[in-house]
Design a protein around this motif. Sequence first.
Motif, PDB file in Angstrom:
ATOM      1  N   ALA A 187       0.831  -1.211   0.000  1.00  0.00           N
ATOM      2  CA  ALA A 187       0.000   0.000   0.000  1.00  0.00           C
ATOM      3  C   ALA A 187       0.864   1.259   0.000  1.00  0.00           C
ATOM      4  CB  ALA A 187      -0.937  -0.004   1.208  1.00  0.00           C
ATOM      5  N   LEU A 188       1.961   1.253   0.738  1.00  0.00           N
ATOM      6  CA  LEU A 188       2.870   2.403   0.783  1.00  0.00           C
ATOM      7  C   LEU A 188       3.466   2.679  -0.592  1.00  0.00           C
ATOM      8  CD1 LEU A 188       4.602   4.464   2.491  1.00  0.00           C
ATOM      9  CD2 LEU A 188       6.308   2.648   2.574  1.00  0.00           C
ATOM     10  N   VAL A 189       3.902   1.630  -1.259  1.00  0.00           N
ATOM     11  CA  VAL A 189       4.497   1.792  -2.586  1.00  0.00           C
ATOM     12  C   VAL A 189       3.433   2.252  -3.592  1.00  0.00           C
ATOM     13  CG1 VAL A 189       5.574   0.540  -4.510  1.00  0.00           C
ATOM     14  CG2 VAL A 189       6.385   0.174  -2.170  1.00  0.00           C
ATOM     15  N   ARG A 190       2.222   1.712  -3.463  1.00  0.00           N
ATOM     16  CA  ARG A 190       1.166   2.035  -4.433  1.00  0.00           C
ATOM     17  C   ARG A 190       0.603   3.432  -4.253  1.00  0.00           C
ATOM     18  NH1 ARG A 190      -1.295   4.050  -7.533  1.00  0.00           N
ATOM     19  NH2 ARG A 190      -3.236   3.449  -8.532  1.00  0.00           N
ATOM     20  N   TYR A 191       0.245   3.793  -3.017  1.00  0.00           N
ATOM     21  CA  TYR A 191      -0.499   5.040  -2.835  1.00  0.00           C
ATOM     22  C   TYR A 191       0.376   6.243  -2.490  1.00  0.00           C
ATOM     23  CZ  TYR A 191      -4.337   1.896  -3.495  1.00  0.00           C
ATOM     24  OH  TYR A 191      -5.181   0.964  -4.040  1.00  0.00           O
ATOM     25  N   PRO A 192       1.012   6.336  -1.358  1.00  0.00           N
ATOM     26  CA  PRO A 192       1.821   7.540  -1.103  1.00  0.00           C
ATOM     27  C   PRO A 192       2.958   7.724  -2.109  1.00  0.00           C
ATOM     28  CG  PRO A 192       1.464   6.374   0.951  1.00  0.00           C
ATOM     29  CD  PRO A 192       0.965   5.495  -0.155  1.00  0.00           C
ATOM     30  N   LEU A 193       3.589   6.626  -2.535  1.00  0.00           N
ATOM     31  CA  LEU A 193       4.682   6.755  -3.500  1.00  0.00           C
ATOM     32  C   LEU A 193       4.181   6.816  -4.942  1.00  0.00           C
ATOM     33  CD1 LEU A 193       7.348   4.372  -1.910  1.00  0.00           C
ATOM     34  CD2 LEU A 193       7.104   6.850  -1.665  1.00  0.00           C
TER      35      LEU A 193
ATOM     36  N   GLN B 244       5.122  -5.748  -7.793  1.00  0.00           N
ATOM     37  CA  GLN B 244       5.544  -7.123  -7.540  1.00  0.00           C
ATOM     38  C   GLN B 244       6.857  -7.153  -6.759  1.00  0.00           C
ATOM     39  OE1 GLN B 244       4.594 -10.044  -6.800  1.00  0.00           O
ATOM     40  NE2 GLN B 244       3.860 -10.699  -8.798  1.00  0.00           N
ATOM     41  N   ALA B 245       7.752  -6.211  -7.042  1.00  0.00           N
ATOM     42  CA  ALA B 245       9.001  -6.111  -6.278  1.00  0.00           C
ATOM     43  C   ALA B 245       8.695  -5.780  -4.814  1.00  0.00           C
ATOM     44  CB  ALA B 245       9.919  -5.061  -6.887  1.00  0.00           C
ATOM     45  N   ALA B 246       7.751  -4.888  -4.589  1.00  0.00           N
ATOM     46  CA  ALA B 246       7.345  -4.566  -3.218  1.00  0.00           C
ATOM     47  C   ALA B 246       6.730  -5.786  -2.549  1.00  0.00           C
ATOM     48  CB  ALA B 246       6.358  -3.392  -3.223  1.00  0.00           C
ATOM     49  N   ASN B 247       5.909  -6.506  -3.290  1.00  0.00           N
ATOM     50  CA  ASN B 247       5.296  -7.731  -2.769  1.00  0.00           C
ATOM     51  C   ASN B 247       6.369  -8.757  -2.389  1.00  0.00           C
ATOM     52  OD1 ASN B 247       3.214  -9.628  -2.163  1.00  0.00           O
ATOM     53  ND2 ASN B 247       3.489 -10.530  -4.179  1.00  0.00           N
ATOM     54  N   LEU B 248       7.315  -8.995  -3.274  1.00  0.00           N
ATOM     55  CA  LEU B 248       8.385  -9.954  -2.998  1.00  0.00           C
ATOM     56  C   LEU B 248       9.237  -9.514  -1.809  1.00  0.00           C
ATOM     57  CD1 LEU B 248       9.455 -10.891  -6.633  1.00  0.00           C
ATOM     58  CD2 LEU B 248       8.205 -12.316  -4.994  1.00  0.00           C
ATOM     59  N   GLY B 249       9.525  -8.213  -1.748  1.00  0.00           N
ATOM     60  CA  GLY B 249      10.269  -7.695  -0.601  1.00  0.00           C
ATOM     61  C   GLY B 249       9.515  -7.910   0.696  1.00  0.00           C
ATOM     62  N   SER B 250       8.212  -7.717   0.665  1.00  0.00           N
ATOM     63  CA  SER B 250       7.404  -7.929   1.871  1.00  0.00           C
ATOM     64  C   SER B 250       7.360  -9.404   2.252  1.00  0.00           C
ATOM     65  CB  SER B 250       5.991  -7.368   1.687  1.00  0.00           C
ATOM     66  OG  SER B 250       5.210  -8.182   0.836  1.00  0.00           O
ATOM     67  N   ILE B 251       7.386 -10.284   1.265  1.00  0.00           N
ATOM     68  CA  ILE B 251       7.407 -11.725   1.541  1.00  0.00           C
ATOM     69  C   ILE B 251       8.725 -12.111   2.205  1.00  0.00           C
ATOM     70  CG2 ILE B 251       7.511 -14.017   0.459  1.00  0.00           C
ATOM     71  CD1 ILE B 251       5.426 -12.932  -1.586  1.00  0.00           C
ATOM     72  N   VAL B 252       9.834 -11.593   1.693  1.00  0.00           N
ATOM     73  CA  VAL B 252      11.146 -11.880   2.283  1.00  0.00           C
ATOM     74  C   VAL B 252      11.208 -11.365   3.715  1.00  0.00           C
ATOM     75  CG1 VAL B 252      13.613 -11.332   2.150  1.00  0.00           C
ATOM     76  CG2 VAL B 252      12.371 -12.001   0.084  1.00  0.00           C
ATOM     77  N   LEU B 253      10.798 -10.122   3.920  1.00  0.00           N
ATOM     78  CA  LEU B 253      10.809  -9.553   5.269  1.00  0.00           C
ATOM     79  C   LEU B 253       9.893 -10.335   6.201  1.00  0.00           C
ATOM     80  CD1 LEU B 253      11.747  -7.349   7.209  1.00  0.00           C
ATOM     81  CD2 LEU B 253       9.856  -5.919   6.356  1.00  0.00           C
ATOM     82  N   GLY B 254       8.690 -10.656   5.741  1.00  0.00           N
ATOM     83  CA  GLY B 254       7.747 -11.425   6.551  1.00  0.00           C
ATOM     84  C   GLY B 254       8.274 -12.802   6.896  1.00  0.00           C
TER      85      GLY B 254
ATOM     86  N   GLN C 104       3.261   4.580  -7.145  1.00  0.00           N
ATOM     87  CA  GLN C 104       3.734   3.595  -8.120  1.00  0.00           C
ATOM     88  C   GLN C 104       2.579   2.653  -8.486  1.00  0.00           C
ATOM     89  OE1 GLN C 104       6.880   3.689  -9.420  1.00  0.00           O
ATOM     90  NE2 GLN C 104       7.023   5.578  -8.231  1.00  0.00           N
ATOM     91  N   ASP C 105       2.301   2.530  -9.777  1.00  0.00           N
ATOM     92  CA  ASP C 105       1.236   1.608 -10.175  1.00  0.00           C
ATOM     93  C   ASP C 105       1.697   0.573 -11.198  1.00  0.00           C
ATOM     94  OD1 ASP C 105       1.431   3.208 -12.391  1.00  0.00           O
ATOM     95  OD2 ASP C 105      -0.684   3.754 -12.465  1.00  0.00           O
ATOM     96  N   GLY C 106       2.987   0.546 -11.479  1.00  0.00           N
ATOM     97  CA  GLY C 106       3.530  -0.451 -12.407  1.00  0.00           C
ATOM     98  C   GLY C 106       3.542  -1.831 -11.763  1.00  0.00           C
TER      99      GLY C 106
END
Length: 154
Positions: free
Chosen positions: A96-102, A111-121, A104-106
Amino acid sequence: MRQGWRLLLKELSAFGVVGVACFFLDVGLFQLLYAHMGTGAVTAKLLSTLVSMTVAYVGHRYWSFSHRARTGVRREYVMFAVINGVTLVLGLGIVALVRYPLGQDGALVLQAANLGSIVLGTLIRYFAYRRWVFPAHGSALARERDPVLADDAI
């Protein structure tokens, strides 16, 4: 020392195998429920997540962390669910941070944000499971929950 490294390698590899298997179970069950059985998307996601989380708990309890103390299925499962809930919210927040405040809609960026969140999680879940869900024998939590271990500490 060598035994400790072997145990850590067993734990990490089992954690990875269980995680990958449950990821595919979640995705496959969601697809089955939503696309082939006509279940609503949110209901399908809820059911697929609950099933895959339960399978993950069993896999981790009886394989990944089988050598660690037992503190009760009810307590362990609740902690397991809470940790999974926290990491889910964290992942949603990152996307949500990458999509809305930043702005980014590509698809690639999201998907990079999603993958990063998966790694962190995944990192958070591994260490949280070790600390709170499946504590080491002799830890304060294990002694508190297991009278036999508490007697041994005296």
